[in-house]
Write a protein that holds these residues in place. Structure first.
Motif, mmCIF file in Angstrom:
data_model
loop_
_atom_site.group_PDB
_atom_site.id
_atom_site.type_symbol
_atom_site.label_atom_id
_atom_site.label_comp_id
_atom_site.label_asym_id
_atom_site.label_seq_id
_atom_site.Cartn_x
_atom_site.Cartn_y
_atom_site.Cartn_z
ATOM 1 N N MET A 1 42.900 -11.608 17.094
ATOM 2 C CA MET A 1 43.015 -13.112 17.461
ATOM 3 C C MET A 1 43.603 -13.700 16.086
ATOM 4 O O MET A 1 43.539 -13.414 15.092
ATOM 5 C CB MET A 1 41.341 -13.377 17.540
ATOM 6 N N ILE A 2 44.412 -14.621 16.673
ATOM 7 C CA ILE A 2 45.188 -15.251 15.478
ATOM 8 C C ILE A 2 44.294 -16.522 15.184
ATOM 9 O O ILE A 2 43.228 -16.967 15.497
ATOM 10 C CB ILE A 2 46.550 -16.106 16.108
ATOM 11 N N THR A 3 44.656 -16.877 13.570
ATOM 12 C CA THR A 3 43.768 -17.696 13.004
ATOM 13 C C THR A 3 44.201 -19.257 13.320
ATOM 14 O O THR A 3 45.306 -19.493 13.891
ATOM 15 C CB THR A 3 43.911 -17.695 11.449
ATOM 16 N N LYS A 4 43.400 -20.256 13.064
ATOM 17 C CA LYS A 4 43.724 -21.545 13.363
ATOM 18 C C LYS A 4 45.069 -22.070 12.594
ATOM 19 O O LYS A 4 45.832 -22.712 13.207
ATOM 20 C CB LYS A 4 42.775 -22.560 13.040
ATOM 21 N N GLU A 5 45.293 -21.382 11.520
ATOM 22 C CA GLU A 5 46.466 -21.793 10.495
ATOM 23 C C GLU A 5 47.670 -21.112 11.148
ATOM 24 O O GLU A 5 48.738 -21.836 11.178
ATOM 25 C CB GLU A 5 46.135 -21.319 9.063
ATOM 26 N N GLN A 6 47.457 -20.068 11.842
ATOM 27 C CA GLN A 6 48.700 -19.327 12.348
ATOM 28 C C GLN A 6 48.828 -20.064 13.812
ATOM 29 O O GLN A 6 50.247 -20.240 14.026
ATOM 30 C CB GLN A 6 48.427 -17.806 12.820
ATOM 31 N N GLN A 7 47.962 -20.721 14.495
ATOM 32 C CA GLN A 7 48.198 -21.471 15.731
ATOM 33 C C GLN A 7 48.947 -22.504 15.279
ATOM 34 O O GLN A 7 49.989 -22.822 15.973
ATOM 35 C CB GLN A 7 46.809 -21.688 16.137
ATOM 36 N N LYS A 8 48.531 -23.298 14.239
ATOM 37 C CA LYS A 8 49.230 -24.557 14.015
ATOM 38 C C LYS A 8 50.722 -24.352 13.514
ATOM 39 O O LYS A 8 51.582 -25.097 13.801
ATOM 40 C CB LYS A 8 48.220 -25.506 12.800
ATOM 41 N N THR A 9 50.922 -23.284 12.529
ATOM 42 C CA THR A 9 52.130 -22.865 12.275
ATOM 43 C C THR A 9 53.086 -22.716 13.525
ATOM 44 O O THR A 9 54.408 -23.009 13.450
ATOM 45 C CB THR A 9 51.999 -21.762 11.134
ATOM 46 N N VAL A 33 51.301 -27.188 22.444
ATOM 47 C CA VAL A 33 51.827 -25.943 22.646
ATOM 48 C C VAL A 33 50.822 -24.715 22.684
ATOM 49 O O VAL A 33 50.181 -24.729 21.488
ATOM 50 C CB VAL A 33 53.263 -25.731 21.700
ATOM 51 N N GLY A 34 50.780 -24.035 23.727
ATOM 52 C CA GLY A 34 50.067 -22.892 23.825
ATOM 53 C C GLY A 34 50.506 -21.484 22.948
ATOM 54 O O GLY A 34 51.649 -21.383 23.230
ATOM 55 N N ILE A 35 49.696 -21.134 22.276
ATOM 56 C CA ILE A 35 50.152 -19.828 21.680
ATOM 57 C C ILE A 35 49.341 -18.671 22.048
ATOM 58 O O ILE A 35 48.222 -18.472 22.102
ATOM 59 C CB ILE A 35 49.791 -19.991 19.975
ATOM 60 N N VAL A 36 50.291 -17.873 22.919
ATOM 61 C CA VAL A 36 49.691 -16.658 23.494
ATOM 62 C C VAL A 36 49.986 -15.143 22.682
ATOM 63 O O VAL A 36 51.300 -14.911 22.961
ATOM 64 C CB VAL A 36 50.204 -16.686 24.925
ATOM 65 N N ASP A 37 49.056 -14.677 22.342
ATOM 66 C CA ASP A 37 49.221 -13.481 21.848
ATOM 67 C C ASP A 37 48.819 -12.226 22.736
ATOM 68 O O ASP A 37 48.749 -11.016 22.259
ATOM 69 C CB ASP A 37 48.592 -13.225 20.554
ATOM 70 N N PHE A 38 48.212 -12.692 23.949
ATOM 71 C CA PHE A 38 47.672 -11.542 25.027
ATOM 72 C C PHE A 38 46.675 -10.580 24.264
ATOM 73 O O PHE A 38 46.507 -9.448 24.853
ATOM 74 C CB PHE A 38 49.065 -10.741 25.403
ATOM 75 N N GLY A 39 45.841 -10.984 23.207
ATOM 76 C CA GLY A 39 45.075 -10.278 22.699
ATOM 77 C C GLY A 39 45.468 -9.136 21.847
ATOM 78 O O GLY A 39 44.669 -8.198 21.274
ATOM 79 N N LEU A 40 46.774 -9.189 21.482
ATOM 80 C CA LEU A 40 47.434 -8.048 20.887
ATOM 81 C C LEU A 40 47.515 -8.043 19.404
ATOM 82 O O LEU A 40 47.938 -7.092 18.802
ATOM 83 C CB LEU A 40 48.793 -7.827 21.442
ATOM 84 N N ASN A 41 47.218 -9.258 18.907
ATOM 85 C CA ASN A 41 47.127 -9.648 17.447
ATOM 86 C C ASN A 41 48.415 -9.299 16.688
ATOM 87 O O ASN A 41 48.367 -8.737 15.581
ATOM 88 C CB ASN A 41 46.082 -8.761 16.987
ATOM 89 N N ASN A 42 49.499 -9.515 17.439
ATOM 90 C CA ASN A 42 50.649 -9.092 16.627
ATOM 91 C C ASN A 42 51.778 -10.414 17.181
ATOM 92 O O ASN A 42 52.768 -9.854 17.620
ATOM 93 C CB ASN A 42 51.278 -7.813 17.101
ATOM 94 N N LEU A 43 51.456 -11.646 17.159
ATOM 95 C CA LEU A 43 52.367 -12.723 17.938
ATOM 96 C C LEU A 43 53.875 -12.522 17.378
ATOM 97 O O LEU A 43 54.598 -12.926 18.287
ATOM 98 C CB LEU A 43 51.790 -13.893 17.399
ATOM 99 N N GLU A 44 54.118 -12.173 16.180
ATOM 100 C CA GLU A 44 55.536 -12.348 15.808
ATOM 101 C C GLU A 44 56.359 -11.383 16.807
ATOM 102 O O GLU A 44 57.561 -11.473 16.865
ATOM 103 C CB GLU A 44 55.589 -11.875 14.384
ATOM 104 N N LYS A 45 55.650 -10.294 17.152
ATOM 105 C CA LYS A 45 56.403 -9.298 17.948
ATOM 106 C C LYS A 45 56.118 -9.391 19.494
ATOM 107 O O LYS A 45 56.973 -9.132 20.126
ATOM 108 C CB LYS A 45 55.919 -7.675 17.397
ATOM 109 N N GLU A 46 54.819 -9.428 19.718
ATOM 110 C CA GLU A 46 54.531 -9.503 21.274
ATOM 111 C C GLU A 46 53.481 -10.830 21.378
ATOM 112 O O GLU A 46 52.464 -11.033 20.999
ATOM 113 C CB GLU A 46 53.675 -8.467 21.658
#
Length: 154
Positions: A1-9, A33-46
């Motif tokens: 799960m991404i943090t609030k800070e990661q989401q805002k960034t 803007v919705g930030i979707v990481d699909f529960g994979l916890n690796n937003l920069e890649k997926e």
């Protein structure tokens, strides 16, 4: 799960990429803007960043942002009840999008995220540049990614 800070960034970064295309958005839209990481916890890649402009039962209009080398995982829009599933049209606004659909394996320019070979089964590669678009049938599996400069599509 991404943090609030990661989401805002990620929201700020995505909003800036959208604005760089010439699409005008309000500060309220930028913050939605919705930030979707699909529960994979690796937003920069997926993952993918999504600005929803219109959403009704019959139509949706979204602007999707892919960060550099980010992949939106393989997925499809299956039938639900009497609904045959979502038909989806994608148009590239900026950057290059490597799109993968059913068909002969022609994957050449893109890449499958490390260790995910079993989850990315669509390998027919379509290289899409600004103004290119594709329409997918309901239930058609697909995935896509951007490379070094990222991409914006709708």
């Amino acid at each position: 799960m991404i943090t609030k800070e990661q989401q805002k960034t990620a929201q700020k970064r995505a909003a800036e990429m959208i604005r760089q295309t010439g699409i005008k958005i309000t500060e309220k839209e930028a913050n939605s803007v919705g930030i979707v990481d699909f529960g994979l916890n690796n937003l920069e890649k997926e993952g993918v960043q999504v600005l929803t402009l219109i959403q009704t039962e019959r139509i949706s209009v979204k602007v999707l942002v892919l960060f550099p080398n980010q992949t939106e995982p393989e997925h499809w829009h299956p039938p639900v009840g009497d609904d045959p599933g979502k038909e989806e049209t994608v148009r590239v606004i900026s950057g290059i999008v490597y799109f993968y659909i059913p068909g002969e394996d022609t994957l050449k320019e893109g890449f499958i995220p490390e260790g995910k070979e079993d989850y990315y089964t669509m390998r027919k590669e379509i290289v899409m540049k600004p103004s290119d678009q594709i329409t997918l049938a309901p239930g058609e599996k697909h995935w896509f990614q951007a490379r070094d400069k990222g991409a914006v599509k709708c």
